[in-house]
Design an enzyme around this catalytic site. Structure first.
Site: not given
Ligand code: SER
Length: 319
Positions: A10, A13-15, A36, A51, A141, A145
Site C-alpha cells: 500500500g 496510499g496517503q500514509l 501497491d 495485490d 472498516y 480493524k
Molecule cells: N481516517 C480514517 C477514515 O476516516 C480513519 O481511520 O476512515
C-alpha cells in the site's frame, strides 16, 4: 550495518507514500521494497506491483528480497467501505490474513498493521476514550480493524509474531490525498483554501474528531516499530492522540491566513459515522510504553499545511 529489508504494502496510499520515503531515509533506498496494486510515474526506489489478495506473490517478494519487516497499509477506509460492505470485509480481512500468514511462515521479524479510531462505537466513552474499552464499531472498516487487532494479538500469542499497531486518528498531510475516509475533509479543506475556492464540508461545524499531522503519524509508526520488543505491552493496537478539533475550528484557523475563505456545511452519510467516533482519545499507554509525544497542534499544523500547499499549487501554475 542494518540487515533490515522492509516491504511496504500500500506504498502509494496517503500514509504509505510518505512512510515509504521515511523508511528509505532510515534503511537505505535499496532496502525498502514499495508495493501497491498500481504503479506511479517517477517512483524513486524499488517498486513491485502487488495485490495483497494474492498471497503467493506476497511470499515470492518476501523470499526474493529476504524481507525482514512488513508494513501492511492497504485497506478500504470507513466511508468508501460502506458502499460495498461484504467486498470491504473480504478485501480487508483477506489482505491482512495473507500478510500475517506469510509473515509467520517466513519468520518475519516485525509486522506493522494499522488500526483506527473507527474500532470504537457508541458504547465507549467518546471523550478521552480509554485504551481498553468495549468495541462496537459501526462501519465495516471499523469491524475489520477491530477483528484485525484481535488477530494481531492471536498471532503474537500463538506464534510469537511481532505485530505492532496504532489506532490512527484522522491523518492530515500535504504530501498525499486520503481516499474514502470520514476524516478526509480535514485535508480537502486546506486544498480548497489555497486554491481560493469555497469548501463544502460533509460534516457539521461542531463534529469534533481526533486528528494527527502526517509528520507525527509517520514518526509514531517508526518509533513504535523501533521500540524494544519488551516495551510493547499492547498487542492489539495503541491509542495515540495529537489534537482534536471540529470543522468550525479548522475553518477559523485557516481564515486567519485567508480571510475570504468560505465554508458551507452540508453533512452527508459520513456524519453518522463521525458521530460514533471518539472526540479525543487517552494515549497514556503509548506515552508510557514507547514514549509517544506529538509535536504538532492545529495551529502549527495549519502553518505548515498552508505553506507547503501554496508551494505546490504555485509550482503547478508556473509549469
Ligand atoms: N481516517 C480514517 C477514515 O476516516 C480513519 O481511520 O476512515
Amino acid at each position: 550495518m542494518s540487515k533490515d529489508i522492509v516491504l511496504v504494502i500500500g506504498a502509494n496510499g496517503q500514509l504509505g507514500s510518505v512512510l515509504t520515503k521515511e523508511l528509505q531515509k532510515i534503511y537505505g533506498i535499496d532496502k525498502v521494497i514499495a508495493s501497491d496494486v498500481y504503479s506511479v510515474p517517477n517512483f524513486e526506489g524499488i517498486f513491485q506491483l502487488l495485490d495483497a489478495n494474492d498471497s503467493v506473490t506476497i511470499e515470492e517478494i518476501v523470499k526474493q528480497y529476504s524481507v525482514t519487516q512488513i508494513y501492511h497499509l492497504a485497506a478500504i477506509l470507513s466511508a468508501k467501505g460502506e458502499e460495498q460492505p461484504l467486498r470491504t470485509w473480504d478485501l480487508n480481512m483477506k489482505m491482512m490474513l495473507n500478510v500475517f500468514e506469510v509473515a509467520r511462515r517466513n519468520v518475519i521479524d516485525k509486522v506493522f498493521f494499522p488500526s483506527s479510531i473507527a474500532v470504537f462505537g457508541n458504547l465507549a466513552p467518546l471523550q478521552n476514550t480509554p485504551q481498553s474499552v468495549f468495541l462496537n464499531p459501526a462501519t465495516v472498516y471499523g469491524i475489520s480493524k477491530a477483528s484485525g487487532e484481535n488477530w494481531a494479538q492471536y498471532y503474537f500469542t500463538n506464534y510469537g509474531l511481532d505485530i505492532r499497531s496504532i489506532r490512527y486518528p484522522g491523518v492530515i498531510g500535504y504530501q498525499s490525498m486520503p481516499g474514502g475516509g470520514t476524516t478526509d475533509y480535514a485535508v480537502d479543506i486546506y486544498h480548497s483554501a489555497v486554491k481560493k475556492q469555497p469548501y463544502r464540508c460533509f460534516l457539521s461545524a461542531a463534529t469534533k474528531l481526533p486528528m494527527v499531522f502526517m509528520e507525527d503519524a509517520t514518526r509514531a509508526t517508526i518509533e513504535l516499530m523501533q521500540a524494544p520488543k519488551e516495551n510493547i505491552k499492547t498487542r492489539t493496537a495503541y491509542n495515540i492522540a495529537a489534537m482534536s478539533f471540529n470543522p468550525a475550528e479548522i475553518f477559523a484557523e485557516i481564515k486567519k491566513v485567508y480571510p475570504n475563505f468560505e465554508v458551507e456545511f452540508q453533512p452527508d452519510f459520513r456524519q453518522a459515522i463521525a458521530d460514533k467516533w471518539p472526540k479525543s482519545v487517552d494515549d497514556s499507554e503509548a506515552r508510557n510504553d514507547w514514549s509517544w509525544t506529538p509535536r504538532y497542534d492545529l495551529q502549527s499544523m495549519t502553518a505548515v499545511m498552508l505553506e507547503k500547499l501554496e508551494e505546490k499549487y504555485n509550482t503547478i501554475k508556473l509549469k
